[in-house]
Design an enzyme around this catalytic site. Structure first.
Site, PDB file in Angstrom:
ATOM      1  N   GLU A  28      10.741   8.476  -2.709  1.00  9.87           N
ATOM      2  CA  GLU A  28       9.583   7.619  -2.934  1.00  9.87           C
ATOM      3  C   GLU A  28       8.367   8.268  -2.271  1.00  9.87           C
ATOM      4  O   GLU A  28       8.350   8.483  -1.056  1.00  9.87           O
ATOM      5  CB  GLU A  28       9.824   6.225  -2.354  1.00  9.87           C
ATOM      6  CG  GLU A  28       8.770   5.207  -2.752  1.00  9.87           C
ATOM      7  CD  GLU A  28       8.830   4.820  -4.230  1.00  9.87           C
ATOM      8  OE1 GLU A  28       7.806   4.308  -4.736  1.00  9.87           O
ATOM      9  OE2 GLU A  28       9.878   5.011  -4.888  1.00  9.87           O
ATOM     10  N   GLU A  44      -0.516   8.969  -6.629  1.00 11.91           N
ATOM     11  CA  GLU A  44       0.475  10.003  -6.346  1.00 11.91           C
ATOM     12  C   GLU A  44       0.780  10.835  -7.585  1.00 11.91           C
ATOM     13  O   GLU A  44       0.978  12.055  -7.494  1.00 11.91           O
ATOM     14  CB  GLU A  44       1.738   9.352  -5.787  1.00 11.91           C
ATOM     15  CG  GLU A  44       1.503   8.675  -4.436  1.00 11.91           C
ATOM     16  CD  GLU A  44       2.094   7.285  -4.307  1.00 11.91           C
ATOM     17  OE1 GLU A  44       1.559   6.496  -3.512  1.00 11.91           O
ATOM     18  OE2 GLU A  44       3.081   6.993  -5.004  1.00 11.91           O
ATOM     19  N   ASP A  62       7.511  -0.247  -3.205  1.00 11.77           N
ATOM     20  CA  ASP A  62       8.836   0.008  -2.637  1.00 11.77           C
ATOM     21  C   ASP A  62       9.857  -0.985  -3.170  1.00 11.77           C
ATOM     22  O   ASP A  62      10.984  -0.610  -3.538  1.00 11.77           O
ATOM     23  CB  ASP A  62       8.768  -0.078  -1.109  1.00 11.77           C
ATOM     24  CG  ASP A  62       7.770   0.898  -0.524  1.00 11.77           C
ATOM     25  OD1 ASP A  62       7.867   2.092  -0.844  1.00 11.77           O
ATOM     26  OD2 ASP A  62       6.883   0.465   0.224  1.00 11.77           O
TER      27      ASP A  62
END
Length: 418
Positions: free
Chosen positions: A218, A248, A401
């Site tokens: 992650e 990201e 998450d």
């Protein structure tokens, strides 16, 4: 590998408390003073993008934490990608055992699910500050177009990856069915030599795992493109699954000279743009000898997309939908979806590629009766689900998450369908 407590509070209230004034919107890879905090927070509001930065001075950071604790709506929660992923797994899988390796202090330990095993308790908690803002909230002449957050920390234990040896030792005893790696972004402020040494150590640890044990990485927000490049080049061939958001994804594409790095990434990126990058990245590593990467889970405010090599992961259609549904539940902080609290922000029809001429010529029409769309591009399956966007979110942090953990569980361990 990262665990901390999050002190969540209204960002504008903290900036007022610190005497900051609206000014520039420059990005800073490292925060050196209050002005840098203001700049990065302003940039986050202006672009409505989540970001995370480290503060250089421990003394100044502790002064800011003290000020933050005085804010009326400040509250402590579980923090750290690994801790949040582990908490989600423990809550969803009733018979699971979760090993959390990281600097878990007394406050965090008291917040964790009882089925989460912690091999070592730290003397004190690392505290991260989560500066949230609501949609429509103003800071100077800027107005947030969505609810989001800016994260800051001065994290010694996590940034040094102090738990990496404990991680290696406990893997042998715990014998996991799934390994999730996170927290590498916290090394961003460290010298390159140190970072490369730790990435090499992580790669060696992953090589000790049985080939049948899937590994998920992650990612999190980073400003240093060279560091992003080091992470993906060092670890992507040695993991099975990757989770990331729009910031990201753009960083990975830039770091590896991928597609669509010059387009406007303000707000949620186009579906076709994301589809092209996910296909390019998965196809790129499918050509690398002995690469294990077979799945990428992209999550954003308004939609989720999973790309996988055909036939490598089970139940991905349900996994994509389940993860997207969780996003609305967590953001609204309710056990069930209330239609009055959420909205769809997906276009009624969309193309799934800008680079592929065949895919560009036809659009997918969103069908609310079959909310997860699927298409195939060569040997890669793509799944997309809209998110039920919470109109007045009570949580903005930790959603990615929880979403990644849910997607993983439904892909491998939960076989229900939608």
């Amino acid at each position: 590998l990262n665990a901390n407590v999050d002190l969540i509070l209204p960002g504008v209230d903290l900036l007022h408390q610190l005497g900051a004034k609206p000014n520039a919107t420059r990005d800073h890879s490292i925060l050196q003073n209050i002005n840098d905090v203001q700049d990065c927070f302003s940039r986050s509001i202006k672009t409505c993008s989540a970001a995370e930065r480290s503060m250089e001075s421990r003394q100044l950071y502790q002064q800011i934490v003290t000020a933050a604790e005085k804010i009326e709506r400040a509250r402590y929660h579980i923090g750290g990608n690994a801790a949040l992923l582990g908490e989600t797994i423990a809550n969803i899988l009733p018979n699971s055992s979760v090993l959390l390796v990281g600097p878990v202090g007394p406050r965090l330990k008291s917040l964790l699910h009882p089925r989460i095993q912690v091999p070592v308790i730290a003397n004190e908690d690392e505290v991260h500050l989560i500066l949230e803002y609501e949609r429509g909230e103003k800071w100077g002449d800027m107005e947030a177009s969505c609810a989001n957050r800016f994260i800051m920390s001065n994290d010694i234990a996590n940034s040094n990856l102090q738990s990496i040896e404990t991680f290696a030792e406990n893997l042998k005893v715990f014998r996991p069915d799934l390994v999730v790696v996170s927290g590498l972004h916290l090394m961003e402020s460290k010298p390159k030599e140190f970072r490369m040494q730790q990435l090499k150590a992580m790669k060696e640890i992953l090589h000790t795992l049985p080939s049948r044990t899937p590994v998920h990485l992650e990612l999190a927000s980073m400003a240093d493109i060279n560091f992003v490049r080091d992470i993906v080049q060092s670890l992507l061939p040695h993991i099975n699954s990757l989770g990331l958001n729009e910031q990201e994804l753009q960083s990975v594409s830039r770091a590896l000279n991928g597609p669509h790095t010059q387009e406007d990434w303000t707000g949620t990126p186009e579906i076709a743009l994301v589809g092209d990058i996910l296909y390019w990245l998965l196809h790129k590593y499918d050509q690398v000898k002995d690469s294990k990467l077979s799945r990428i889970h992209f999550h954003s405010l308004t939609y989720h997309m999973v790309a996988q090599l055909t036939g490598t992961w089970d139940n991905s259609l349900t996994a994509t939908g389940a993860a997207a549904r969780l996003a609305g539940l967590r953001a609204c902080d309710k056990p069930e979806i209330d239609p009055d609290d959420v909205e769809l922000q997906l276009p009624p029809a969309f193309i799934v590629s800008l680079n592929n001429a065949t895919l560009r010529r036809s659009a997918i029409v969103y069908n609310p009766r079959k909310p997860v769309s699927k298409w195939i591009r060569h040997n890669i399956e793509m799944f997309l689900s809209p998110v039920l966007v919470c109109t007045k979110p009570k949580k903005t942090v930790g959603l990615g998450d929880a979403i990644s953990a849910t997607g993983l569980l439904y892909s491998k361990f939960i076989k229900s369908v939608i």
